[in-house]
Design a protein around this motif. Sequence first.
Motif, short mmCIF file in Angstrom:
data_model
loop_
_atom_site.label_atom_id
_atom_site.label_comp_id
_atom_site.label_asym_id
_atom_site.label_seq_id
_atom_site.Cartn_x
_atom_site.Cartn_y
_atom_site.Cartn_z
N ALA A 138 0.82 -1.21 0.00
CA ALA A 138 0.00 0.00 0.00
C ALA A 138 0.85 1.26 0.00
O ALA A 138 0.52 2.25 -0.68
CB ALA A 138 -0.94 -0.01 1.21
N ARG A 142 0.60 4.12 -2.74
CA ARG A 142 0.27 5.50 -2.35
C ARG A 142 1.22 6.49 -2.99
O ARG A 142 0.80 7.58 -3.40
CB ARG A 142 0.30 5.63 -0.82
N ASP A 156 -4.91 1.42 -1.03
CA ASP A 156 -5.23 0.49 0.05
C ASP A 156 -6.11 -0.66 -0.44
O ASP A 156 -5.93 -1.82 -0.04
CB ASP A 156 -5.93 1.23 1.19
N ALA A 159 -3.90 -3.01 -2.68
CA ALA A 159 -2.98 -3.78 -1.84
C ALA A 159 -3.71 -4.92 -1.14
O ALA A 159 -3.21 -6.06 -1.08
CB ALA A 159 -2.30 -2.87 -0.83
#
Length: 237
Positions: A138, A142, A156, A159
């Motif tokens: 994640a 990001r 998120d 992931a």
Amino acid sequence: MSSEKAAEPGTGKPPMRDALVAAAFQLFLERGYEQTTIDDIVTLAGVGRRSFFRYFPSKEDVVFPDHERCLADMTAFLAAGTDDEEPVRRVCDAARLVLRMYAENPTFSVQRYRLTKQVPGLRAYELSVVWRYERALAEYLRRRFAARRDGTLQADVIAAAVVAAHNNALRSWLRSDGRGEASATVDHALAYVQSAFGGTPVPPAGEQPEDVVVVVSRRDAPLWRVVQEIESTLGRG
């Protein structure tokens, strides 16, 4: 984890770390996990308690001896990626590093899977390890999605999807006692993630994607009216 490592110089014995893991699992299978103590493990391995704690902070850690190395390898792999690589494919490839760790020693991996299913404390420990893998994926996404609207949310979700797909396939392979090609099963599962989330180009960090405006107008509307509607939509009117 591979048990086929070079012996310590001059001893003819496997490295101490591997000896501790082998002793631990021998006792876990013979006596049960809860009934085995660290003293039992070090006695069978022929070393002292200090040697055990040099390699493993706790008894739980001896069950998952290579996860720290694998997590470090995954983090380094993600960091080595370039901005022109498709990010979802990159995190799927990173997940395959975990699979490779399990596939190095199928017998050990199957034994650990069976043991973990029987011991609630080990299942909780395993979940904490899985969460660390997911967090690493994640964090990479990001960074790659920094310029996207809802980039953090997308990172998120993707992931979590990668981890879920990988673990679903991995557990299926482990339930089969490690028979067949684990990589084919995991590739099939990760293909779902790739098809659902992959393939969208990511703008460089700090660069906002261009606006796309769709204006519906009458066929016979004058050009100035169309321009006016576009400017109004963009807030320039």
